[in-house]
Design an enzyme around this catalytic site. Structure first.
Site, PDB file in Angstrom:
ATOM      1  N   CYS A   1      63.010  28.182  96.949  1.00  0.00           N
ATOM      2  CA  CYS A   1      62.081  27.644  95.959  1.00  0.00           C
ATOM      3  C   CYS A   1      62.828  26.880  94.875  1.00  0.00           C
ATOM      4  O   CYS A   1      63.508  27.489  94.035  1.00  0.00           O
ATOM      5  CB  CYS A   1      61.286  28.820  95.366  1.00  0.00           C
ATOM      6  SG  CYS A   1      60.251  28.385  93.973  1.00  0.00           S
TER       7      CYS A   1
ATOM      8  N   CYS B   1      61.672  27.639  91.345  1.00  0.00           N
ATOM      9  CA  CYS B   1      62.150  28.931  90.826  1.00  0.00           C
ATOM     10  C   CYS B   1      63.629  28.855  90.444  1.00  0.00           C
ATOM     11  O   CYS B   1      64.029  29.347  89.402  1.00  0.00           O
ATOM     12  CB  CYS B   1      62.000  30.032  91.878  1.00  0.00           C
ATOM     13  SG  CYS B   1      60.393  30.116  92.656  1.00  0.00           S
ATOM     14  N   ASP B   2      64.448  28.289  91.323  1.00  0.00           N
ATOM     15  CA  ASP B   2      65.903  28.447  91.196  1.00  0.00           C
ATOM     16  C   ASP B   2      66.656  27.163  90.887  1.00  0.00           C
ATOM     17  O   ASP B   2      67.883  27.198  90.717  1.00  0.00           O
ATOM     18  CB  ASP B   2      66.467  29.034  92.510  1.00  0.00           C
ATOM     19  CG  ASP B   2      65.885  30.405  92.806  1.00  0.00           C
ATOM     20  OD1 ASP B   2      65.497  31.099  91.841  1.00  0.00           O
ATOM     21  OD2 ASP B   2      65.816  30.780  93.985  1.00  0.00           O
TER      22      ASP B   2
HETATM   23  C1  LIG Z   1      63.207  35.257  96.255  1.00  0.00           C
HETATM   24  C2  LIG Z   1      62.003  34.706  95.524  1.00  0.00           C
HETATM   25  C3  LIG Z   1      62.154  34.267  94.225  1.00  0.00           C
HETATM   26  C4  LIG Z   1      61.059  33.773  93.524  1.00  0.00           C
HETATM   27  N1  LIG Z   1      61.242  33.359  92.248  1.00  0.00           N
HETATM   28  C5  LIG Z   1      60.184  32.950  91.538  1.00  0.00           C
HETATM   29  C6  LIG Z   1      60.353  32.565  90.164  1.00  0.00           C
HETATM   30  O1  LIG Z   1      61.471  32.582  89.616  1.00  0.00           O
HETATM   31  N2  LIG Z   1      59.249  32.178  89.492  1.00  0.00           N
HETATM   32  C7  LIG Z   1      58.002  32.133  90.063  1.00  0.00           C
HETATM   33  O2  LIG Z   1      57.035  31.807  89.378  1.00  0.00           O
HETATM   34  N3  LIG Z   1      57.825  32.453  91.364  1.00  0.00           N
HETATM   35  C8  LIG Z   1      58.885  32.857  92.110  1.00  0.00           C
HETATM   36  N4  LIG Z   1      58.718  33.181  93.421  1.00  0.00           N
HETATM   37  C9  LIG Z   1      57.379  33.025  94.020  1.00  0.00           C
HETATM   38  C10 LIG Z   1      56.491  34.212  93.600  1.00  0.00           C
HETATM   39  O3  LIG Z   1      57.170  35.419  93.848  1.00  0.00           O
HETATM   40  C11 LIG Z   1      55.174  34.174  94.339  1.00  0.00           C
HETATM   41  O4  LIG Z   1      54.531  32.937  94.118  1.00  0.00           O
HETATM   42  C12 LIG Z   1      54.251  35.305  93.878  1.00  0.00           C
HETATM   43  O5  LIG Z   1      54.876  36.555  94.020  1.00  0.00           O
HETATM   44  C13 LIG Z   1      52.950  35.293  94.664  1.00  0.00           C
HETATM   45  O6  LIG Z   1      52.190  36.388  94.260  1.00  0.00           O
HETATM   46  P1  LIG Z   1      51.048  37.002  95.207  1.00  0.00           P
HETATM   47  O7  LIG Z   1      50.529  38.179  94.467  1.00  0.00           O
HETATM   48  O8  LIG Z   1      50.130  35.947  95.634  1.00  0.00           O
HETATM   49  O9  LIG Z   1      51.782  37.458  96.534  1.00  0.00           O
HETATM   50  P2  LIG Z   1      53.048  38.421  96.799  1.00  0.00           P
HETATM   51  O10 LIG Z   1      53.983  38.425  95.652  1.00  0.00           O
HETATM   52  O11 LIG Z   1      53.565  37.993  98.129  1.00  0.00           O
HETATM   53  O12 LIG Z   1      52.379  39.849  96.902  1.00  0.00           O
HETATM   54  C14 LIG Z   1      51.586  40.206  97.980  1.00  0.00           C
HETATM   55  C15 LIG Z   1      51.621  41.717  98.114  1.00  0.00           C
HETATM   56  O13 LIG Z   1      50.674  42.123  99.088  1.00  0.00           O
HETATM   57  C16 LIG Z   1      51.209  43.199  99.822  1.00  0.00           C
HETATM   58  N5  LIG Z   1      50.534  43.253 101.110  1.00  0.00           N
HETATM   59  C17 LIG Z   1      50.531  42.314 102.088  1.00  0.00           C
HETATM   60  N6  LIG Z   1      49.797  42.713 103.134  1.00  0.00           N
HETATM   61  C18 LIG Z   1      49.324  43.945 102.818  1.00  0.00           C
HETATM   62  C19 LIG Z   1      48.519  44.894 103.510  1.00  0.00           C
HETATM   63  N7  LIG Z   1      48.029  44.646 104.740  1.00  0.00           N
HETATM   64  N8  LIG Z   1      48.243  46.082 102.908  1.00  0.00           N
HETATM   65  C20 LIG Z   1      48.712  46.355 101.662  1.00  0.00           C
HETATM   66  N9  LIG Z   1      49.500  45.488 100.952  1.00  0.00           N
HETATM   67  C21 LIG Z   1      49.792  44.303 101.537  1.00  0.00           C
HETATM   68  C22 LIG Z   1      52.683  42.860  99.953  1.00  0.00           C
HETATM   69  O14 LIG Z   1      53.463  44.016 100.203  1.00  0.00           O
HETATM   70  C23 LIG Z   1      52.974  42.240  98.587  1.00  0.00           C
HETATM   71  O15 LIG Z   1      53.451  43.194  97.668  1.00  0.00           O
HETATM   72  C24 LIG Z   1      59.791  33.687  94.153  1.00  0.00           C
HETATM   73  C25 LIG Z   1      59.631  34.098  95.478  1.00  0.00           C
HETATM   74  C26 LIG Z   1      60.720  34.615  96.158  1.00  0.00           C
HETATM   75  C27 LIG Z   1      60.554  35.071  97.597  1.00  0.00           C
END
Ligand SMILES: Cc1cc2nc3c(=O)[nH]c(=O)nc-3n(C[C@H](O)[C@H](O)[C@H](O)COP(=O)(O)OP(=O)(O)OC[C@H]3O[C@@H](n4cnc5c(N)ncnc54)[C@H](O)[C@@H]3O)c2cc1C
Length: 317
Positions: A139, A142-143
């Site tokens: 990303c 992000c980085d």
């Molecule tokens: C290494 C890394 C670094 C990042 N750095 C940044 C940053 O610096 N700044 C920034 O803004 N964004 C960053 N991002 C992006 C950011 O993390 C995501 O955009 C954000 O977390 C999305 O949130 P979300 O809640 O939609 O999904 P997610 O964070 O993916 O959360 C989804 C959750 O649902 C759970 N889940 C899935 N399926 C099921 C199921 N069947 N039953 C129960 N639970 C389930 C998963 O375990 C997970 O915890 C980064 C991403 C990564 C991978």
């Protein structure tokens, strides 16, 4: 709105996924007096729980991802939301609401927000996991800041690779795009924008097959896909980064048949995060969207919870 006294297996709202979208939704729903349960199969915080540092969430200059995830969970719980551990196996719509079946339990809800996130696709090279966050990133938004004045490689030949290259060209000294084939998959008009950036170059028919180093990357092995020959390039440790930009896989299995998907595989919603199934909302990275970040996931969650509140209220009106 009347707050119904639900049994543990009957909720107003169930939120599947405890990432930024899920816990933001939980905060807004609990503050609106909905009996709210978050089901998470892993660490609270979702994808950010794996990140050492978040420095682009407004109001929080620097924080570890794990800490931000814990704070989001604690904040939602302080407002009255409940959390449980479990992996949701199925989501069924019936006449009076939804049945959510986990690996341990079955729960009824009037409305459901699915916030199961997305997974960045891997680059499939040796050392990728070892150097994740230490030279390997998924990303640029992000980085990118960590690579100011440095040399970066971007793996990919589609739209996201071009976007990431353009973004990083304003930060890094040198940007090289590693394209597996002899052409980009991205449309011509987009690729043409690269030529306006003198610090971007392209290596066609090339793959990165290994990264190695000590704390950070200091060598990269390339393969010429036309000849099969490989060679190693060395860099000062910490002066180089590899961005994998080959797309995301949104986690949409649970909503198959309940919501429509967009061209990127994410769920299509309306502006209230509503789907084609009444009472079912989707939020965060699992949606079809252009910017997958904590701030956009949190915003989606707040909108989805507000819409779910109005939906539930309409059931009793
Ligand atoms: C290494 C890394 C670094 C990042 N750095 C940044 C940053 O610096 N700044 C920034 O803004 N964004 C960053 N991002 C992006 C950011 O993390 C995501 O955009 C954000 O977390 C999305 O949130 P979300 O809640 O939609 O999904 P997610 O964070 O993916 O959360 C989804 C959750 O649902 C759970 N889940 C899935 N399926 C099921 C199921 N069947 N039953 C129960 N639970 C389930 C998963 O375990 C997970 O915890 C980064 C991403 C990564 C991978």
């Amino acid at each position: 709105m009347e707050v119904l006294m639900s049994t543990p297996n009957q909720r107003d709202l169930v939120i599947i996924g405890g990432g930024p979208a899920g816990y933001s939704a939980a905060l807004y729903a609990a503050r609106a007096s909905l009996d709210t349960l978050v089901i998470e199969q892993g660490m609270p915080g979702g994808q950010i729980a794996t990140s050492d540092m978040i420095d682009n969430y407004p109001g929080i200059e620097q924080c570890s991802g794990a800490e931000l995830g814990q704070k989001m969970k604690a904040h939602a719980e302080s407002a009255g939301a409940q959390s449980t551990y479990g992996s949701v196996q199925s989501l069924i719509r019936h006449e009076s609401g939804f049945t959510i079946t986990t690996d341990m339990d079955s729960i009824e809800a009037k409305s459901v927000i699915v916030a199961t996130g997305a997974t960045p696709r891997p680059g499939n090279f040796s050392g990728e996991e070892t150097y994740r966050g230490r030279g390997v990133s998924y990303c640029a938004t992000c980085d990118g800041m960590f690579y100011r004045g440095k040399h970066v490689f971007i793996i990919g030949g589609g739209n996201s690779a071009v976007e990431e290259a353009l973004y990083l060209s304003n930060l890094a000294d040198q940007v090289e795009i590693i394209v597996r084939r002899d052409v980009f998959r991205a449309p011509r008009g987009m690729v043409d924008r690269l030529s306006a950036k003198p610090n971007i170059s392209i290596r066609y028919q090339t793959s990165i097959i290994e990264v190695a180093g000590s704390t950070f990357i200091n060598t990269i092995t390339f393969r010429d896909n036309a000849t099969g020959k490989t060679h190693v390039e060395s860099y000062d440790e910490g002066s180089v980064g590899v961005f994998v930009a080959v797309g995301h896989d949104p986690a949409t299995n649970l909503v198959a048949g309940l919501a429509e998907l967009g061209p990127d595989g994410g769920v299509l919603t309306d502006e209230h995060m509503g789907t084609t199934t009444p009472g079912l909302y989707c939020a965060g990275d699992m949606r079809s969207k252009s910017l997958r970040q904590v701030v956009t996931a949190a915003a989606d969650g707040a909108i989805a919870a507000t819409a779910a509140y109005h939906y539930i209220e309409s059931l009793t009106a």
